[in-house]
Design a protein around this motif. Structure first.
Motif, short mmCIF file in Angstrom:
data_model
loop_
_atom_site.label_atom_id
_atom_site.label_comp_id
_atom_site.label_asym_id
_atom_site.label_seq_id
_atom_site.Cartn_x
_atom_site.Cartn_y
_atom_site.Cartn_z
N TYR A 117 33.68 37.24 36.59
CA TYR A 117 33.18 36.41 35.50
C TYR A 117 34.38 36.07 34.62
CZ TYR A 117 28.83 38.65 36.98
OH TYR A 117 27.78 39.12 37.73
N PRO A 118 34.94 34.88 34.76
CA PRO A 118 36.16 34.54 34.01
C PRO A 118 36.03 34.65 32.49
CG PRO A 118 35.81 32.97 35.79
CD PRO A 118 34.57 33.81 35.70
N GLU A 119 34.81 34.55 31.96
CA GLU A 119 34.65 34.68 30.51
C GLU A 119 35.02 36.09 30.04
OE1 GLU A 119 30.87 32.37 29.03
OE2 GLU A 119 30.57 33.01 31.12
N GLY A 120 34.97 37.06 30.94
CA GLY A 120 35.37 38.42 30.60
C GLY A 120 34.28 39.28 29.99
N THR A 121 33.15 38.68 29.63
CA THR A 121 32.04 39.39 29.03
C THR A 121 30.81 38.51 29.10
OG1 THR A 121 31.29 40.59 27.05
CG2 THR A 121 32.47 38.51 26.69
N ARG A 122 29.66 39.07 28.80
CA ARG A 122 28.44 38.27 28.79
C ARG A 122 28.45 37.27 27.64
NH1 ARG A 122 26.08 43.43 29.64
NH2 ARG A 122 25.31 43.49 27.48
N ARG A 130 35.38 29.98 27.07
CA ARG A 130 36.69 29.81 27.70
C ARG A 130 36.99 30.93 28.69
NH1 ARG A 130 42.70 29.67 25.08
NH2 ARG A 130 43.36 27.69 25.96
N GLY A 131 37.52 30.56 29.84
CA GLY A 131 37.83 31.55 30.86
C GLY A 131 39.19 32.19 30.64
N ARG A 132 39.29 33.44 31.02
CA ARG A 132 40.57 34.14 30.99
C ARG A 132 41.30 33.91 32.31
NH1 ARG A 132 41.24 37.14 26.58
NH2 ARG A 132 39.41 37.51 25.27
N THR A 133 42.61 33.98 32.27
CA THR A 133 43.42 33.50 33.39
C THR A 133 43.55 34.49 34.55
OG1 THR A 133 45.45 34.20 32.27
CG2 THR A 133 44.73 31.92 31.95
N GLY A 134 42.87 35.63 34.48
CA GLY A 134 42.91 36.57 35.59
C GLY A 134 42.44 35.94 36.89
#
Length: 226
Positions: A117-122, A130-134
């Motif tokens: 889940y690119p957002e990193g959390t619910r 916004r998505g995180r770049t992982g």
């Protein structure tokens, strides 16, 4: 019989009975080889529903607190979460992000399916953040294609991510998959922050298109912390 297959045999019919999950575009997931599934995150049961509706097992990162319990309930939870494909990682430590990234890389190098889940959390309010770049680093480091997906309706089944899932009219779940995204044109550029942001934004644009969510250009964690 593996624990994952056993779970599908036991829970699959119940899932179909109560929520009638509809899978759209499932054929876009490769039958073999590494692939990253990247999607939105509305509620806790997203990580339960997604593995149960697919043929291939999906591995994903989860909080290690879910498997640390020593009571009977804690042990049952640990069995369930690891059976469904969760890999426990201490994400709250100083090296949590690196550990999660390296875990995803290992899963992909073994030719498996990794869900993220690119957002990193619910999402705190049902919108897409916004998505995180992982996600970008993973696809560029491994060469694995990205298949974007959208969970639709799970927030109505489990509002707020807490409590038992609700059943009843209007609570049907849809899991929608998009076309594969190939980022091989950026090979060797996994340390370029502009490339990482461009790749991540392209993935999130597809997730937004599939989910129909309103997009917010800020991190969900900042909204939750405000």
């Amino acid at each position: 019989m593996s624990r994952f297959v056993l779970l599908k045999v036991l829970l699959g019919p119940l899932l179909k009975l109560f929520f009638r999950p509809r899978v759209e575009g499932g054929e876009r997931i490769p039958a073999e080889g590494p692939v990253i599934l990247a999607g939105n995150h509305l509620t806790f049961i997203d990580s339960v529903i997604l593995p149960l509706v697919l043929e291939r097992q999906v591995f994903f990162i989860g909080k290690d607190e879910y498997v640390r319990g020593r009571s009977l309930k804690g042990r049952l939870m640990a069995w369930f979460f690891t059976a469904v494909g969760m890999i426990p990682v201490d994400r709250d430590g100083g090296h949590g992000g690196v550990a999660a990234l390296m875990t995803g890389r290992r899963v992909l190098e073994e030719g498996k399916v990794f869900g993220i889940y690119p957002e990193g959390t619910r999402s705190p309010d049902g919108r897409l953040y916004r998505g995180r770049t992982g996600i970008a680093r993973l696809t560029l480091m491994t060469g694995a294609p990205v298949v974007p997906f959208a969970m639709i309706g799970t927030d109505r089944v489990q509002p707020g991510g807490r409590g038992l899932p609700r059943v009843g009219p209007g609570r049907r779940i849809t899991v929608r998959f998009g076309e594969q995204l190939d980022f091989s044109r950026y090979e060797g550029m996994d340390r370029d922050r502009y490339v990482l942001r461009a790749v991540t934004d392209e993935v999130m644009t597809e997730v937004m298109r599939l989910s129909g969510q309103e997009y917010v250009d800020m991190y969900a964690t900042k909204v939750k912390a405000a």
